[in-house]
Enzyme design. Structure first.
Site, PDB file in Angstrom:
ATOM      1  CG  ASP A 149      -2.026   1.014   1.126  1.00 26.53           C
ATOM      2  OD1 ASP A 149      -2.588   1.400   2.182  1.00 26.53           O
ATOM      3  OD2 ASP A 149      -2.347   1.449  -0.004  1.00 26.53           O
ATOM      4  CE  LYS A 178      -0.809   3.485  -3.962  1.00 27.00           C
ATOM      5  NZ  LYS A 178      -0.813   2.649  -2.729  1.00 27.00           N
ATOM      6  CG  ASP A 210      -5.424  -0.238  -1.159  1.00 29.44           C
ATOM      7  OD1 ASP A 210      -5.286   0.841  -0.551  1.00 29.44           O
ATOM      8  OD2 ASP A 210      -6.504  -0.588  -1.684  1.00 29.44           O
ATOM      9  CG  ASN A 211      -4.520   2.150  -3.511  1.00 27.34           C
ATOM     10  OD1 ASN A 211      -3.657   2.063  -2.644  1.00 27.34           O
ATOM     11  ND2 ASN A 211      -5.717   2.664  -3.271  1.00 27.34           N
ATOM     12  CD  GLU A 230      -8.510   4.695  -0.058  1.00 25.48           C
ATOM     13  OE1 GLU A 230      -8.785   3.656  -0.695  1.00 25.48           O
ATOM     14  OE2 GLU A 230      -7.365   5.153  -0.018  1.00 25.48           O
TER      15      GLU A 230
HETATM   16  N1  LIG Z   1       8.490   2.235   3.133  1.00 24.45           N
HETATM   17  C1  LIG Z   1       8.140   2.924   2.032  1.00 24.45           C
HETATM   18  N2  LIG Z   1       8.864   2.793   0.910  1.00 24.45           N
HETATM   19  C2  LIG Z   1       8.505   3.516  -0.180  1.00 24.45           C
HETATM   20  N3  LIG Z   1       7.475   4.385  -0.210  1.00 24.45           N
HETATM   21  C3  LIG Z   1       6.783   4.540   0.903  1.00 24.45           C
HETATM   22  C4  LIG Z   1       7.040   3.808   2.037  1.00 24.45           C
HETATM   23  N4  LIG Z   1       6.168   4.184   2.999  1.00 24.45           N
HETATM   24  C5  LIG Z   1       5.351   5.090   2.449  1.00 24.45           C
HETATM   25  N5  LIG Z   1       5.738   5.337   1.222  1.00 24.45           N
HETATM   26  C6  LIG Z   1       5.178   6.350   0.401  1.00 24.45           C
HETATM   27  C7  LIG Z   1       3.747   5.987   0.149  1.00 24.45           C
HETATM   28  C8  LIG Z   1       2.869   7.188   0.102  1.00 24.45           C
HETATM   29  C9  LIG Z   1       1.391   6.832   0.132  1.00 24.45           C
HETATM   30  C10 LIG Z   1       1.053   5.678  -0.832  1.00 24.45           C
HETATM   31  N6  LIG Z   1      -0.391   5.530  -1.026  1.00 24.45           N
HETATM   32  C11 LIG Z   1      -1.011   6.254  -1.976  1.00 24.45           C
HETATM   33  O1  LIG Z   1      -0.396   7.031  -2.663  1.00 24.45           O
HETATM   34  C12 LIG Z   1      -2.498   6.128  -2.102  1.00 24.45           C
HETATM   35  C13 LIG Z   1      -3.174   7.095  -2.845  1.00 24.45           C
HETATM   36  C14 LIG Z   1      -4.576   7.045  -2.972  1.00 24.45           C
HETATM   37  C15 LIG Z   1      -5.284   8.078  -3.757  1.00 24.45           C
HETATM   38  C16 LIG Z   1      -6.344   7.718  -4.590  1.00 24.45           C
HETATM   39  C17 LIG Z   1      -7.021   8.686  -5.324  1.00 24.45           C
HETATM   40  C18 LIG Z   1      -6.647  10.013  -5.216  1.00 24.45           C
HETATM   41  F1  LIG Z   1      -7.310  10.960  -5.918  1.00 24.45           F
HETATM   42  C19 LIG Z   1      -5.584  10.387  -4.400  1.00 24.45           C
HETATM   43  C20 LIG Z   1      -4.906   9.418  -3.661  1.00 24.45           C
HETATM   44  C21 LIG Z   1      -5.308   6.015  -2.353  1.00 24.45           C
HETATM   45  C22 LIG Z   1      -4.626   5.050  -1.624  1.00 24.45           C
HETATM   46  O2  LIG Z   1      -5.298   4.032  -1.019  1.00 24.45           O
HETATM   47  C23 LIG Z   1      -3.227   5.092  -1.499  1.00 24.45           C
HETATM   48  O3  LIG Z   1      -2.628   4.092  -0.798  1.00 24.45           O
HETATM   49 MG   LIG Z   2      -3.991   2.473  -0.478  1.00 19.00          MG
END
Ligand SMILES: Nc1ncnc2c1ncn2CCCCCNC(=O)c1cc(-c2ccc(F)cc2)cc(O)c1O
Ligand SMILES: [Mg+2]
Length: 214
Positions: free
Chosen positions: A141, A144, A169-170, A199
Site C-alpha cells: 500500500d 504505486k 491495494d489500489n 476508500e
Molecule cells: N516504506 C516505504 N517505501 C517507499 N514508499 C513509501 C514507504 N512508505 C510510504 N511510502 C510512500 C507511500 C505514500 C502513500 C502511498 N499511497 C497512496 O499514494 C495512495 C493514494 C490514494 C489516492 C487515490 C485517489 C486520489 F485521488 C488520491 C490518492 C489512495 C490510496 O489508497 C493510497 O494508498
Molecule cells: Mg492504499
C-alpha cells in the site's frame, strides 16, 4: 502552524475511540474520513476484504509496505494471534509518528514493529535485522511505482515461500498496471481481483490477491 491531516485524524481517534479497543479506533478513523476529511486509508469496504484474507490465512509473519496513519496496521494486527509479528515500513517520518500513536491507542504495539525508511532499503535487511526467514502475508500500500520492483526484490531476497500471499491495494485507483500485468501473467503467481471502491468514495478500486507458487 496549521496541524496536518494525520494529526487531526489522531485527535479524532483520541476523542472518539476507547484505548485498547481496535474496533473503536477503526470506526473513529472511518467516521473522520467520511464526515470530516478524506484520507488514503484502505477504508471500511476494502478493509473488510483485507480482514477476510487475513482471517483465512492466519499469518504468523506479516509485512506491510506503507503504514500511513496505521489504519490497515490496526485492521491486520487485531486479527493476529499474540505470538504473530507485523513489520510495517513507513517512509514519511510525520506519518510514522502518528501511526505509532494510533497503533498504541489500539493496544497493539506488542505485535507491531514500525520501521521508518524506504522499502527498497529495508527489504534486503529483513533476514539479518529482524531474523525473518520468509513472510506469510505481505500487504502492499506504498508508492504505486514500487509495488513491482519491491515484489521482485522480495523474490530475490528469498522472503517469499510457496503459499505466501501478496495483497495489493489500489490496483485500479491510482492503479498499478505494471504490477498487475506481472502477477497475472507470471507462472510463479496465482492471482485474483477483488472489485471494490476507492476508500470513502463511489470510484472503482480493488485489491489483487496473489499467491506465490515458489
Ligand atoms: N516504506 C516505504 N517505501 C517507499 N514508499 C513509501 C514507504 N512508505 C510510504 N511510502 C510512500 C507511500 C505514500 C502513500 C502511498 N499511497 C497512496 O499514494 C495512495 C493514494 C490514494 C489516492 C487515490 C485517489 C486520489 F485521488 C488520491 C490518492 C489512495 C490510496 O489508497 C493510497 O494508498
Ligand atoms: Mg492504499
Amino acid at each position: 502552524t496549521r496541524s496536518t491531516r494525520p494529526q487531526r485524524l489522531l485527535k479524532a481517534v483520541r476523542k472518539h475511540a476507547a484505548r485498547g479497543d481496535p474496533q473503536s479506533v477503526i470506526s473513529a478513523i472511518d467516521h473522520f474520513c467520511r464526515h470530516s476529511e478524506w484520507a488514503m486509508n484502505i477504508g471500511d469496504e476494502k478493509g473488510s476484504i483485507l480482514d477476510s484474507v487475513v482471517s483465512e490465512l492466519n499469518p504468523e509473519k506479516v509485512l506491510e509496505l506503507g503504514t500511513y496513519c496505521g489504519y490497515s496496521t490496526v485492521r491486520i494486527a487485531r486479527l493476529l494471534p499474540p505470538g504473530a509479528r507485523l513489520i510495517t515500513l513507513e517512509f514519511n517520518a510525520g506519518y510514522a509518528a502518528i501511526a505509532r500513536q494510533v497503533i498504541a491507542w489500539a493496544g497493539l504495539e506488542d505485535r507491531v514493529q514500525l520501521v521508518e525508511g524506504a522499502s527498497e532499503d529495508w527489504i534486503p535487511r529483513m533476514k539479518e535485522h529482524f531474523g525473518i526467514e520468509t513472510f506469510d502475508f505481505v500487504f502492499l500500500d506504498h508508492w504505486k511505482d514500487r509495488y513491482l520492483p519491491d515484489t521482485k526484490l522480495m523474490e530475490d531476497c528469498g522472503l517469499l515461500r510457496k503459499g505466501t500471499v501478496l495483497l495489493a491495494d489500489n490496483v485500479i485507483c491510482p492503479g498499478v498496471p505494471d504490477y498487475l500485468q506481472y502477477v497475472r501473467n507470471s507462472l510463479s503467481y496465482k492471482s485474483c481481483y477483488f472489485k471494490s471502491h476507492l476508500e470513502y468514495t463511489k470510484a472503482e478500486d480493488g485489491l489483487e490477491k496473489s499467491v506465490f507458487l515458489g
